[in-house]
Enzyme design. Sequence first.
Site, mmCIF file in Angstrom:
data_model
loop_
_atom_site.group_PDB
_atom_site.id
_atom_site.type_symbol
_atom_site.label_atom_id
_atom_site.label_comp_id
_atom_site.label_asym_id
_atom_site.label_seq_id
_atom_site.Cartn_x
_atom_site.Cartn_y
_atom_site.Cartn_z
ATOM 1 C CB CYS A 63 -0.912 0.002 1.230
ATOM 2 S SG CYS A 63 -1.994 1.449 1.344
ATOM 3 C CB CYS A 75 -2.152 4.650 6.715
ATOM 4 S SG CYS A 75 -3.732 3.861 7.084
ATOM 5 C CB CYS A 78 -1.244 -1.877 7.748
ATOM 6 S SG CYS A 78 -2.710 -2.463 6.882
ATOM 7 C CB CYS A 152 -7.745 0.478 1.977
ATOM 8 S SG CYS A 152 -7.577 -0.500 3.509
ATOM 9 C CG PHE A 280 -20.852 -11.944 25.268
ATOM 10 C CD1 PHE A 280 -20.929 -10.725 25.938
ATOM 11 C CD2 PHE A 280 -20.392 -13.050 25.963
ATOM 12 C CE1 PHE A 280 -20.543 -10.616 27.271
ATOM 13 C CE2 PHE A 280 -20.000 -12.963 27.291
ATOM 14 C CZ PHE A 280 -20.076 -11.739 27.946
ATOM 15 C CD GLU A 300 -25.451 -8.593 22.222
ATOM 16 O OE1 GLU A 300 -25.129 -7.444 22.574
ATOM 17 O OE2 GLU A 300 -24.630 -9.500 21.984
ATOM 18 C CG ASP A 348 -17.392 -13.567 19.439
ATOM 19 O OD1 ASP A 348 -16.334 -13.075 19.879
ATOM 20 O OD2 ASP A 348 -17.790 -13.382 18.270
ATOM 21 C CB CYS A 374 -11.092 -9.704 18.879
ATOM 22 S SG CYS A 374 -11.884 -8.609 20.078
#
Length: 416
Positions: A63, A75, A78, A152, A280, A300, A348, A374
Site C-alpha cells: 500500500c 496510515c 497497518c 486500501c 454475547f 445479548e 464471543d 479478539c
Amino acid sequence: MSTQTVTIKSLGAQGDGIAHCPDGPVYVPFALPGETVAIAKVKDQGTVMSITEASADRRDPVCRHFGPEGINGTCGGCSLQHLADQPYHAFKRELVVSALRSKGLTPPVDDLVICRPGERRRAVFAARKTEKGLLLGFSQANSHHIVAIEECPVTSPGIVSRFDAIRAIGLSMVANAEPFRITVLETLSGLDISVEGIKSVNDKQRRTLTETVLAMRGIARVSLSGEILIEPQKPIIEFGGIPVSPPAGGFTQATKQAEDAMAELMLAHVGKSKRIADLFCGSGTFALRLARIGRVHAVEAEDKALKALDFAARNTQGLKPVSVEKRDLFRRPLMTSELKNYDAVVFDPPRAGAEVQCKELARSTVKKIVAVSCNPLTLARDLAILTEGGYRVTRVTPVDQFLWSPHVEAVAVLEK
C-alpha cells in the site's frame, strides 16, 4: 531527542521492533529483527531515519500509504506490511501462544488461519470537513492526524471503489471541522453507512443527504448514532446462508472469510449438542448456524441486535427453536443453576473478555465450550479460569481476521 544506531532484537506485541539500549528497551515502528537502523529517539520511542542493514524478511509494502514514507502520512491501519508472509504468520500465532503461556496454559495451537487481502467488509474511517471537501482515511498511529487514503488493500474493493460516494455522504451531514467516524459495512444489498461523532443534522442537511443518496446506486442505509436517516434498501448479510438485517451501527465480524472459519471450528466441536447457549450473540453470527443442529438460547445486551436475530430465526425454515434474552452478561452472567440446562455453550465477548461469566461456567456441568476472542490476553485469562474449574482446552486456532495489524482472533474449544 537523540540520534543513534541500534540493532533490532525482536518484535513487540504491537509489531514494533525492539532494540535494547543502556537506558532500556526502545520501540521502533517499521523495523524488523536483525536490522541495524539509525533512529531518532525520544524516551523509549524510536523513529527510523535510515536502514543500515535490512532483514532478509523485509519486503516492499503493498500500500502506498504504509510506513514512514506513506503518501499523505503514515496510515495507522497497518503495521506489518513490510514483514514477509512466513515470519508474519509465525508472529501472529505467537501472540496467542505467548498469551496462553503467561497463564500457564500450553494447549495445542494450530497454524494461523490465513485471510486474504481485500476481504474486509467492515471498516471504520476517520473523517473531517476541510476547505477542499471531506478528509477520509485512517488516523496515524498514536495521533489525531487523519491520513487521507486513496487505496486500501485490506478493505473490500466494494468499499474502496465508493470512497467518493462515502465522502459525499459524510460531507452532506457535517457542519464544522470536528473529526467524526464513518463505519461502512458492505452488505448484499449495498453499503450500510453508520456515522458517529456528529451531534445532529438539521432539516436542510437531511434533505441534502436524501438527495445525495437517492442520486447514487448501491447505498442501502445511512444512520447517525444508530438513528436511521435514509434506507433505500434494507441491508442484508448472511450468517451461514441465513439472511439477517443487522441494526444500524451494530457489530459484525470484519471479514466473512474469518467468520466462516470460526463458525466451522465452532460447529465441529459442538457436534450434535441438543441444547446450546450462545452468549454475547450479537445479531446471530453463530446462533443461527447452531439452530440447524439444536435448540439455541441466545443472550445479548443490545436490544436491536436481538430483534434482528429473532426476526431472522422466525423467518427461516428448518431451524430448531431459538429463544432470545436481553441481558448484560458483565453484570448478570448466566448462573451455574441456569447453565445446567445446556450441553454446550459458545461465547464471543468484546475485547474485555468474559471473566465474570467464566467463573460461573467453571462451576457448571456444561460438557462443551467454544470461546471466541479478539484479544489473546483476556482469552488466556478466561481459559485459565475454566481450566481451574476442570475444563480441558483441547485446541486453540488463531485466525488472521485483522490483516497486517498486531491484532488476532482466536477460537478455543474446551470440554469437561
